[in-house]
Design a protein around this motif. Structure first.
Motif, mmCIF file in Angstrom:
data_model
loop_
_atom_site.group_PDB
_atom_site.id
_atom_site.type_symbol
_atom_site.label_atom_id
_atom_site.label_comp_id
_atom_site.label_asym_id
_atom_site.label_seq_id
_atom_site.Cartn_x
_atom_site.Cartn_y
_atom_site.Cartn_z
ATOM 1 N N LEU A 16 0.818 -1.217 0.000
ATOM 2 C CA LEU A 16 0.000 0.000 0.000
ATOM 3 C C LEU A 16 0.852 1.268 0.000
ATOM 4 C CD1 LEU A 16 -2.825 -0.966 2.540
ATOM 5 C CD2 LEU A 16 -2.658 -1.513 0.114
ATOM 6 N N LEU A 55 -7.822 3.966 1.174
ATOM 7 C CA LEU A 55 -6.414 3.579 1.081
ATOM 8 C C LEU A 55 -5.584 4.342 2.107
ATOM 9 C CD1 LEU A 55 -4.111 2.070 -0.322
ATOM 10 C CD2 LEU A 55 -4.102 3.855 -2.062
ATOM 11 N N PHE A 62 -9.070 -2.081 2.254
ATOM 12 C CA PHE A 62 -7.639 -2.070 2.572
ATOM 13 C C PHE A 62 -7.353 -2.376 4.035
ATOM 14 C CE2 PHE A 62 -8.327 0.862 -0.990
ATOM 15 C CZ PHE A 62 -7.570 0.213 -1.949
ATOM 16 N N ALA A 65 -5.129 -5.494 4.446
ATOM 17 C CA ALA A 65 -4.122 -5.586 3.380
ATOM 18 C C ALA A 65 -2.856 -6.322 3.817
ATOM 19 C CB ALA A 65 -3.770 -4.198 2.872
#
Length: 91
Positions: A16, A55, A62, A65
């Motif tokens: 990310l 994000l 996310f 993630a």
């Protein structure tokens, strides 16, 4: 079920750490062709903002993630196989 692919995708690095929009040129082209209306374009812009906020906050899709980035196939699992094709019948 009907679906509509608006041609633009968000590509996010596994950690990310960075992201990019993919196929912006295709999206601009379908806009020029009138396949994406002004109303739909505004919705796409709003969705872009929403997904970038998720994000940044590591929320929504996310949130897990790191867990997904660490996922690995278990060698003990059998290899998935597609079913054999069904022979075509003659009329």
């Amino acid at each position: 079920m009907d679906t509509l692919d608006l041609t633009v995708d968000l590509v996010v690095a596994p950690g990310l750490t960075c992201w990019e929009w993919k196929d912006e040129d295709e999206y601009a082209h379908v806009r020029r062709l009138g396949l994406v209306s002004d109303t739909e374009h505004r919705a796409v812009d709003a969705a872009r903002g929403e997904v970038l906020a998720m994000l940044a906050e590591r929320s929504g899709i996310f949130a897990q993630a790191e867990r997904w980035a660490a996922w690995r196939w278990d060698p003990a699992w059998s290899t998935p196989r597609l079913p054999r094709p069904v022979p075509a019948t003659r009329r």
